[in-house]
Design an enzyme around this catalytic site. Structure first.
Site, PDB file in Angstrom:
ATOM      1  N   GLU A  30      17.278  56.009  95.139  1.00  0.00           N
ATOM      2  CA  GLU A  30      16.987  54.632  95.711  1.00  0.00           C
ATOM      3  C   GLU A  30      17.308  54.518  97.260  1.00  0.00           C
ATOM      4  OE1 GLU A  30      17.808  52.428  91.503  1.00  0.00           O
ATOM      5  OE2 GLU A  30      19.355  52.396  93.004  1.00  0.00           O
ATOM      6  N   HIS A  84      20.989  57.979  89.878  1.00  0.00           N
ATOM      7  CA  HIS A  84      21.162  58.426  88.842  1.00  0.00           C
ATOM      8  C   HIS A  84      20.500  59.898  88.534  1.00  0.00           C
ATOM      9  CE1 HIS A  84      19.861  53.891  88.363  1.00  0.00           C
ATOM     10  NE2 HIS A  84      20.989  54.159  88.608  1.00  0.00           N
ATOM     11  N   ASP A 135      27.681  77.193 116.838  1.00  0.00           N
ATOM     12  CA  ASP A 135      29.059  76.678 116.965  1.00  0.00           C
ATOM     13  C   ASP A 135      29.688  76.047 115.835  1.00  0.00           C
ATOM     14  OD1 ASP A 135      31.542  75.860 117.695  1.00  0.00           O
ATOM     15  OD2 ASP A 135      30.749  74.834 119.448  1.00  0.00           O
ATOM     16  N   GLU A 164      21.719  61.289  81.401  1.00  0.00           N
ATOM     17  CA  GLU A 164      21.584  60.727  82.710  1.00  0.00           C
ATOM     18  C   GLU A 164      22.723  60.021  83.066  1.00  0.00           C
ATOM     19  OE1 GLU A 164      19.259  56.948  84.828  1.00  0.00           O
ATOM     20  OE2 GLU A 164      19.361  57.132  82.720  1.00  0.00           O
ATOM     21  N   ARG A 223      21.696  50.998  79.813  1.00  0.00           N
ATOM     22  CA  ARG A 223      21.718  51.447  81.378  1.00  0.00           C
ATOM     23  C   ARG A 223      22.972  50.650  81.745  1.00  0.00           C
ATOM     24  NH1 ARG A 223      16.456  52.182  81.063  1.00  0.00           N
ATOM     25  NH2 ARG A 223      15.233  53.313  82.650  1.00  0.00           N
ATOM     26  N   ARG A 280      24.943  57.937  85.781  1.00  0.00           N
ATOM     27  CA  ARG A 280      24.427  57.083  86.404  1.00  0.00           C
ATOM     28  C   ARG A 280      25.401  56.506  87.716  1.00  0.00           C
ATOM     29  NH1 ARG A 280      19.767  54.079  84.611  1.00  0.00           N
ATOM     30  NH2 ARG A 280      20.760  52.102  85.296  1.00  0.00           N
ATOM     31  N   GLU A 331      12.129  53.507  95.198  1.00  0.00           N
ATOM     32  CA  GLU A 331      12.355  54.764  94.632  1.00  0.00           C
ATOM     33  C   GLU A 331      11.112  55.523  94.382  1.00  0.00           C
ATOM     34  OE1 GLU A 331      14.906  54.504  91.012  1.00  0.00           O
ATOM     35  OE2 GLU A 331      13.804  55.798  90.180  1.00  0.00           O
ATOM     36  N   GLU A 377      17.304  60.436  90.849  1.00  0.00           N
ATOM     37  CA  GLU A 377      16.530  59.329  91.084  1.00  0.00           C
ATOM     38  C   GLU A 377      17.277  58.549  92.336  1.00  0.00           C
ATOM     39  OE1 GLU A 377      16.382  56.993  87.758  1.00  0.00           O
ATOM     40  OE2 GLU A 377      15.155  58.396  86.490  1.00  0.00           O
ATOM     41  N   GLU A 437      12.394  48.837  93.989  1.00  0.00           N
ATOM     42  CA  GLU A 437      13.168  48.603  93.185  1.00  0.00           C
ATOM     43  C   GLU A 437      13.672  47.388  93.065  1.00  0.00           C
ATOM     44  OE1 GLU A 437      15.685  49.534  90.803  1.00  0.00           O
ATOM     45  OE2 GLU A 437      14.706  51.574  90.466  1.00  0.00           O
TER      46      GLU A 437
END
Length: 473
Positions: free
Chosen positions: A137, A272, A56, A361, A342, A363, A223, A135, A215
């Site tokens: 977390e 990330h 359904d 990456e 970062r 983030r 993580e 990645e 983390e």
């Protein structure tokens, strides 16, 4: 636990050889939550993998209206694995959705959208495969209580390692200080064994893991880093990852959440996403430019940055996501790129000089997203950047959080709310429509769901902090 199946015949052989007592059919709804129903193994035959199994669709978020509810799940034999949590031998199959009226893939099936994104990449001639390495977390708490009613609204979280009061607050010392959870050993890190069990089960299922650790935040933030995989396969792995993390926690009398910002005053949980494109056996993101990047990679970054506000409507898709995307908590609110930095939305990792390791990456995303939609949307943004030769500008090799106000004001930032991100998605969603990877119907349905069931529902309810601010007004 991995079945290494390549065909329906392989699945049927596993059902027989492993004495399977139940087959669990799983698929993802539009917001990104796994759904399932189970059938006895005798009901699964070769035709099940072409003709599907009925369910359904009107009861699934973002799917059908009640007058057109009949839908089909079509199992993918390559996804088969044995469930490590069930009491009886249970075989899990991840499924696509099919419309029985025309036997075509269902346009609102997020897994189908991810597969179309991979097909689109090949059609462009830019590359053969896109690899993704998210990645994710998460938090593991000892207890959580929450509710909302006419005359009350609250949440209450307990975690041993933070020594918060309550039944879990045993006063054992070794209390983690806010923003200092990266990387203490036990006893400050109370979840080493829990994460190890999660890793062990993921690897037994067939998902390679590179590392696990505590983390930055207190309260049990962790993580687990999975090895990269192709787009749809990695989205499947994300769903398995969440399932394993939540169920290992539950089995240990704990509770895990991928909510981006459950704790006030401490870091939130991001996702990330490392990504790269390969042509045959050649990593096309590797070159002799900035940080070992190719021109193609910089254009890809240009696409991510240009479309970032729209992307976040899909990649940071909850009201709570924007409690995380604020300055001061290592959140990537600045729409720039850099190597090693970062504080930028896009980072070029520099762990290895190997061209095969060259990747970008992104983030900004968080683990509340639907990974099929999020990975597909990021790839579409990057491909648009390559096609349009979008220059990402000059890299920013500074701590963006410490810039003077005048200089910081010149750097674009992420949306400040889900409402802003959805408005950006509505205004700048054309790049998603190439080759019908996303459709107008999917985007409109997604926007309507988010606005009606999340933004509006939160908007009309009093917040507990409003009583602090206004009760004595």
């Amino acid at each position: 636990m991995p079945c290494n199946c390549a065909s329906p015949d392989d699945v049927l052989r596993v059902i027989k050889d492993e004495n399977i007592e139940m087959v669990d059919l799983r698929f993802v709804d539009l917001p990104g939550l796994w759904q399932h129903f189970s059938v006895p193994p005798k009901t699964i035959g070769p035709d099940s993998f072409t003709e599907g199994v009925g369910f359904d669709g009107s009861s699934i978020r973002g799917f059908q209206e009640i007058q057109e509810s009949d839908m089909l799940v079509v199992p993918d034999p390559t996804t088969a694995f044995l469930d490590p949590f069930t009491e009886v031998p249970t075989l899990v199959l991840i499924c696509n959705i099919m419309d029985p009226t025309n036997t075509l893939p269902y346009s609102r099936d997020a897994r189908f959208i991810a597969q179309k994104a991979e097909t689109h990449l090949k059609a462009t001639g830019i590359g053969d495969v896109a690899y993704f390495g998210p990645e994710l977390e998460f938090f593991v708490f000892n207890e959580v209580h929450y509710d909302q009613g006419t005359n009350y609204g609250y949440y209450d979280i307990d975690a041993v390692e933070a020594n918060w009061t309550g039944r879990a607050g045993l006063g054992l010392g070794h209390k983690l200080r806010p923003k200092e959870g990266y990387f203490p050993v036990p006893p400050a890190d109370t979840l080493q064994d829990a994460r190890t069990e999660m890793v062990r089960l993921l690897e037994e299922i067939g998902i390679p893991v590179e590392a696990h650790h505590h983390e930055v935040a207190t309260g049990g933030q962790g993580e687990i880093d999975m090895r990269f995989a192709s787009l749809t396969r990695m989205a499947d792995n994300v769903m398995i990852y969440k399932y394993v993390v939540k169920n290992v926690a539950r089995r240990r009398g704990l509770t895990a959440t991928f909510m981006p910002k459950p704790l006030f005053g401490d870091n939130g949980s991001g996702m990330h996403v490392h990504q790269s494109i390969w042509q045959k056996d050649r990593p096309i993101f590797a070159g002799d430019g900035y940080a070992g990047s190719s021109e193609v990679m910089r254009y890809y970054i240009g696409g991510l940055l240009k479309h970032a506000p729209a992307l976040l409507g899909i990649c940071a898709p909850t009201v709570n996501s924007y409690r995380r995307l604020v300055p001061g908590f290592e959140a990537p609110v600045n729409l720039g790129y850099s190597r090693r930095n970062r504080s930028a939305a896009c980072r070029i990792p520099m762990y290895s000089p190997d061209p095969k390791a060259r990747r970008v990456e992104f983030r900004c995303p968080d683990p509340s997203c639907n990974p099929y939609l999020a990975f597909a949307a990021m790839l579409m943004a990057g491909l648009d950047g390559i096609r349009s030769r979008l220059d990402p500008g000059e890299p920013i090799d500074k701590n963006l959080y410490d810039l003077p106000p005048v200089e910081r004001a010149q750097i674009p930032s992420t949306p400040g709310s889900l409402d802003e991100a959805l408005n950006a998605l509505q205004a700048d969603g054309k790049f998603l429509l190439a080759q019908d990877v996303f459709t107008t119907d999917v985007i409109e349905t997604y926007l309507s769901y988010k606005r009606t069931h999340e933004i509006e529902e939160i908007r009309i309810r009093p917040h507990p902090y409003e009583f602090v601010l206004y009760y004595d007004i």
